[in-house]
Design a protein around this motif. Structure first.
Motif, PDB file in Angstrom:
ATOM      1  N   VAL A  28       0.844  -1.193   0.000  1.00  0.00           N
ATOM      2  CA  VAL A  28       0.000   0.000   0.000  1.00  0.00           C
ATOM      3  C   VAL A  28       0.885   1.251   0.000  1.00  0.00           C
ATOM      4  CG1 VAL A  28      -1.722   1.290   1.322  1.00  0.00           C
ATOM      5  CG2 VAL A  28      -1.891  -1.193   1.143  1.00  0.00           C
ATOM      6  N   GLU A  29       2.021   1.173   0.696  1.00  0.00           N
ATOM      7  CA  GLU A  29       2.949   2.304   0.751  1.00  0.00           C
ATOM      8  C   GLU A  29       3.466   2.671  -0.637  1.00  0.00           C
ATOM      9  OE1 GLU A  29       3.304  -0.403   2.950  1.00  0.00           O
ATOM     10  OE2 GLU A  29       2.248   0.725   4.494  1.00  0.00           O
ATOM     11  N   GLU A  30       3.680   1.644  -1.503  1.00  0.00           N
ATOM     12  CA  GLU A  30       4.118   1.904  -2.879  1.00  0.00           C
ATOM     13  C   GLU A  30       3.098   2.767  -3.624  1.00  0.00           C
ATOM     14  OE1 GLU A  30       6.713   1.142  -5.108  1.00  0.00           O
ATOM     15  OE2 GLU A  30       7.748   0.719  -3.242  1.00  0.00           O
ATOM     16  N   PHE A  31       1.836   2.391  -3.511  1.00  0.00           N
ATOM     17  CA  PHE A  31       0.783   3.143  -4.192  1.00  0.00           C
ATOM     18  C   PHE A  31       0.686   4.564  -3.624  1.00  0.00           C
ATOM     19  CE2 PHE A  31      -0.985  -1.251  -4.859  1.00  0.00           C
ATOM     20  CZ  PHE A  31      -0.732  -1.286  -6.213  1.00  0.00           C
ATOM     21  N   LYS A  32       0.793   4.674  -2.326  1.00  0.00           N
ATOM     22  CA  LYS A  32       0.712   5.992  -1.686  1.00  0.00           C
ATOM     23  C   LYS A  32       1.869   6.889  -2.135  1.00  0.00           C
ATOM     24  CE  LYS A  32      -2.528   5.052   1.735  1.00  0.00           C
ATOM     25  NZ  LYS A  32      -3.685   5.003   0.901  1.00  0.00           N
ATOM     26  N   LYS A  33       3.055   6.293  -2.280  1.00  0.00           N
ATOM     27  CA  LYS A  33       4.217   7.063  -2.743  1.00  0.00           C
ATOM     28  C   LYS A  33       3.978   7.589  -4.162  1.00  0.00           C
ATOM     29  CE  LYS A  33       9.182   6.950  -3.125  1.00  0.00           C
ATOM     30  NZ  LYS A  33      10.409   6.213  -3.073  1.00  0.00           N
ATOM     31  N   ILE A  34       3.474   6.739  -5.030  1.00  0.00           N
ATOM     32  CA  ILE A  34       3.168   7.159  -6.404  1.00  0.00           C
ATOM     33  C   ILE A  34       2.132   8.275  -6.375  1.00  0.00           C
ATOM     34  CG2 ILE A  34       2.024   6.447  -8.555  1.00  0.00           C
ATOM     35  CD1 ILE A  34       3.364   3.679  -8.130  1.00  0.00           C
ATOM     36  N   GLN A  35       1.092   8.091  -5.580  1.00  0.00           N
ATOM     37  CA  GLN A  35       0.020   9.080  -5.529  1.00  0.00           C
ATOM     38  C   GLN A  35       0.488  10.397  -4.937  1.00  0.00           C
ATOM     39  OE1 GLN A  35      -3.020   6.978  -3.401  1.00  0.00           O
ATOM     40  NE2 GLN A  35      -3.379   5.559  -5.076  1.00  0.00           N
ATOM     41  N   SER A  36       1.443  10.343  -4.008  1.00  0.00           N
ATOM     42  CA  SER A  36       1.922  11.599  -3.413  1.00  0.00           C
ATOM     43  C   SER A  36       2.841  12.350  -4.367  1.00  0.00           C
ATOM     44  CB  SER A  36       2.641  11.329  -2.095  1.00  0.00           C
ATOM     45  OG  SER A  36       3.863  10.653  -2.320  1.00  0.00           O
ATOM     46  N   GLU A  37       3.580  11.627  -5.216  1.00  0.00           N
ATOM     47  CA  GLU A  37       4.474  12.279  -6.166  1.00  0.00           C
ATOM     48  C   GLU A  37       3.729  12.797  -7.389  1.00  0.00           C
ATOM     49  OE1 GLU A  37       7.875   9.875  -7.131  1.00  0.00           O
ATOM     50  OE2 GLU A  37       8.148   9.313  -5.037  1.00  0.00           O
ATOM     51  N   ALA A  38       2.710  12.078  -7.825  1.00  0.00           N
ATOM     52  CA  ALA A  38       1.993  12.445  -9.047  1.00  0.00           C
ATOM     53  C   ALA A  38       1.308  13.804  -8.970  1.00  0.00           C
ATOM     54  CB  ALA A  38       0.996  11.360  -9.426  1.00  0.00           C
ATOM     55  N   PRO A  39       0.612  14.153  -7.894  1.00  0.00           N
ATOM     56  CA  PRO A  39      -0.072  15.448  -7.879  1.00  0.00           C
ATOM     57  C   PRO A  39       0.872  16.635  -8.028  1.00  0.00           C
ATOM     58  CG  PRO A  39      -0.929  14.076  -6.137  1.00  0.00           C
ATOM     59  CD  PRO A  39       0.257  13.366  -6.719  1.00  0.00           C
ATOM     60  N   SER A  40       2.095  16.528  -7.519  1.00  0.00           N
ATOM     61  CA  SER A  40       3.021  17.654  -7.639  1.00  0.00           C
ATOM     62  C   SER A  40       3.319  17.959  -9.096  1.00  0.00           C
ATOM     63  CB  SER A  40       4.308  17.363  -6.873  1.00  0.00           C
ATOM     64  OG  SER A  40       5.015  16.287  -7.466  1.00  0.00           O
ATOM     65  N   ILE A  41       3.333  16.940  -9.938  1.00  0.00           N
ATOM     66  CA  ILE A  41       3.562  17.166 -11.368  1.00  0.00           C
ATOM     67  C   ILE A  41       2.427  17.999 -11.940  1.00  0.00           C
ATOM     68  CG2 ILE A  41       3.625  16.022 -13.621  1.00  0.00           C
ATOM     69  CD1 ILE A  41       4.972  13.660 -12.167  1.00  0.00           C
ATOM     70  N   PHE A  42       1.212  17.636 -11.590  1.00  0.00           N
ATOM     71  CA  PHE A  42       0.063  18.320 -12.159  1.00  0.00           C
ATOM     72  C   PHE A  42      -0.144  19.698 -11.538  1.00  0.00           C
ATOM     73  CE2 PHE A  42      -0.643  13.756 -12.800  1.00  0.00           C
ATOM     74  CZ  PHE A  42      -0.541  13.769 -14.178  1.00  0.00           C
ATOM     75  N   ILE A  43       0.220  19.850 -10.268  1.00  0.00           N
ATOM     76  CA  ILE A  43       0.140  21.171  -9.635  1.00  0.00           C
ATOM     77  C   ILE A  43       1.135  22.109 -10.291  1.00  0.00           C
ATOM     78  CG2 ILE A  43       0.646  22.423  -7.492  1.00  0.00           C
ATOM     79  CD1 ILE A  43      -0.573  19.974  -6.007  1.00  0.00           C
ATOM     80  N   GLU A  44       2.365  21.632 -10.512  1.00  0.00           N
ATOM     81  CA  GLU A  44       3.368  22.447 -11.186  1.00  0.00           C
ATOM     82  C   GLU A  44       2.898  22.815 -12.585  1.00  0.00           C
ATOM     83  OE1 GLU A  44       7.063  20.345 -11.151  1.00  0.00           O
ATOM     84  OE2 GLU A  44       7.075  20.212  -8.967  1.00  0.00           O
ATOM     85  N   HIS A  45       2.292  21.868 -13.278  1.00  0.00           N
ATOM     86  CA  HIS A  45       1.780  22.133 -14.617  1.00  0.00           C
ATOM     87  C   HIS A  45       0.707  23.219 -14.564  1.00  0.00           C
ATOM     88  CE1 HIS A  45       0.312  21.555 -18.651  1.00  0.00           C
ATOM     89  NE2 HIS A  45      -0.878  21.235 -18.197  1.00  0.00           N
ATOM     90  N   PHE A  46      -0.184  23.123 -13.595  1.00  0.00           N
ATOM     91  CA  PHE A  46      -1.253  24.097 -13.459  1.00  0.00           C
ATOM     92  C   PHE A  46      -0.684  25.474 -13.144  1.00  0.00           C
ATOM     93  CE2 PHE A  46      -4.575  26.253 -10.903  1.00  0.00           C
ATOM     94  CZ  PHE A  46      -5.558  26.312 -11.878  1.00  0.00           C
ATOM     95  N   GLU A  47       0.300  25.535 -12.239  1.00  0.00           N
ATOM     96  CA  GLU A  47       0.920  26.812 -11.893  1.00  0.00           C
ATOM     97  C   GLU A  47       1.625  27.409 -13.101  1.00  0.00           C
ATOM     98  OE1 GLU A  47       3.377  25.735  -8.600  1.00  0.00           O
ATOM     99  OE2 GLU A  47       1.729  25.889  -7.152  1.00  0.00           O
ATOM    100  N   ASN A  48       2.307  26.572 -13.885  1.00  0.00           N
ATOM    101  CA  ASN A  48       2.985  27.061 -15.090  1.00  0.00           C
ATOM    102  C   ASN A  48       1.982  27.608 -16.097  1.00  0.00           C
ATOM    103  OD1 ASN A  48       5.528  26.453 -14.144  1.00  0.00           O
ATOM    104  ND2 ASN A  48       5.613  24.456 -15.145  1.00  0.00           N
ATOM    105  N   GLU A  49       0.831  26.938 -16.220  1.00  0.00           N
ATOM    106  CA  GLU A  49      -0.210  27.421 -17.129  1.00  0.00           C
ATOM    107  C   GLU A  49      -0.712  28.790 -16.687  1.00  0.00           C
ATOM    108  OE1 GLU A  49      -3.441  24.687 -17.465  1.00  0.00           O
ATOM    109  OE2 GLU A  49      -2.479  23.572 -19.080  1.00  0.00           O
ATOM    110  N   GLU A  50      -0.926  28.965 -15.370  1.00  0.00           N
ATOM    111  CA  GLU A  50      -1.395  30.255 -14.856  1.00  0.00           C
ATOM    112  C   GLU A  50      -0.374  31.350 -15.137  1.00  0.00           C
ATOM    113  OE1 GLU A  50      -2.233  29.660 -10.718  1.00  0.00           O
ATOM    114  OE2 GLU A  50      -4.299  29.057 -11.111  1.00  0.00           O
ATOM    115  N   ASP A  51       0.917  31.062 -14.921  1.00  0.00           N
ATOM    116  CA  ASP A  51       1.973  32.034 -15.198  1.00  0.00           C
ATOM    117  C   ASP A  51       1.993  32.386 -16.676  1.00  0.00           C
ATOM    118  OD1 ASP A  51       2.668  31.954 -12.543  1.00  0.00           O
ATOM    119  OD2 ASP A  51       4.413  30.613 -12.848  1.00  0.00           O
ATOM    120  N   HIS A  52       1.843  31.369 -17.522  1.00  0.00           N
ATOM    121  CA  HIS A  52       1.856  31.585 -18.962  1.00  0.00           C
ATOM    122  C   HIS A  52       0.674  32.449 -19.394  1.00  0.00           C
ATOM    123  CE1 HIS A  52       2.904  30.744 -23.095  1.00  0.00           C
ATOM    124  NE2 HIS A  52       1.664  30.328 -23.337  1.00  0.00           N
ATOM    125  N   ILE A  53      -0.495  32.203 -18.810  1.00  0.00           N
ATOM    126  CA  ILE A  53      -1.690  32.999 -19.129  1.00  0.00           C
ATOM    127  C   ILE A  53      -1.485  34.437 -18.679  1.00  0.00           C
ATOM    128  CG2 ILE A  53      -4.135  33.335 -18.546  1.00  0.00           C
ATOM    129  CD1 ILE A  53      -4.328  30.223 -18.451  1.00  0.00           C
TER     130      ILE A  53
END
Length: 152
Positions: A120-145
């Protein structure tokens, strides 16, 4: 029981593929896509190369699964088609893992089966790392806009 162990092997290899390669690949892809300093043609070439790299890494995972896993290769008449199918499924399942999917054996599964699946810890690690990618992407989109609005 052998079929469930096989699924556990597949999920374990796919989880490793996500952790060791796909998360960083997604982050790099987002950075390339959001870059304002890279020409569109160069972006296109870079993204195509990254896609090819994902496919090649998935092929390596298939080889690992077939060489060290519980799949009996001798039982498969059309091995190349089987390898191609596994490669596609690894990539699809990896994306599901990034989106939050978890694969677990039944609660009453024998110990041999439970050990084949990632913890379960493996899945949790993946899930905790994945959102940061999408948050960074969202922040970059806002900066670009905002940058585009200031230019207008």
């Amino acid at each position: 029981m052998e079929n469930v162990v096989l699924i556990g092997d597949f999920i374990a290899i796919t989880s490793e593929f996500v952790r060791m390669f796909l998360l960083d690949n997604l982050k790099t892809r987002k950075e390339i896509e959001n870059s304002t300093t890279i020409e569109e043609k160069a972006k296109e070439i870079m993204l195509k190369g990254m896609e090819t790299l994902v496919e090649e890494k998935a092929k390596l995972c298939v080889m690992e699964l077939l060489q060290n896993g519980t799949i009996h290769v001798d039982d498969i008449p059309k091995i190349e088609e089987y390898k191609s199918g596994l490669q596609v499924q690894i990539i699809k399942t990896a994306n599901y893992l990034i989106d939050g999917a978890e694969y677990r054996p039944a609660l009453n599964a024998p110990k041999e089966i439970v050990e084949q699946f990632p913890s379960v810890e493996e899945f949790k690690k993946i899930q905790s790392e994945a959102p940061s990618i999408f948050i960074e992407h969202f922040e970059n989109e806002e900066d670009h806009i905002e940058d585009n609005e200031q230019e207008d």
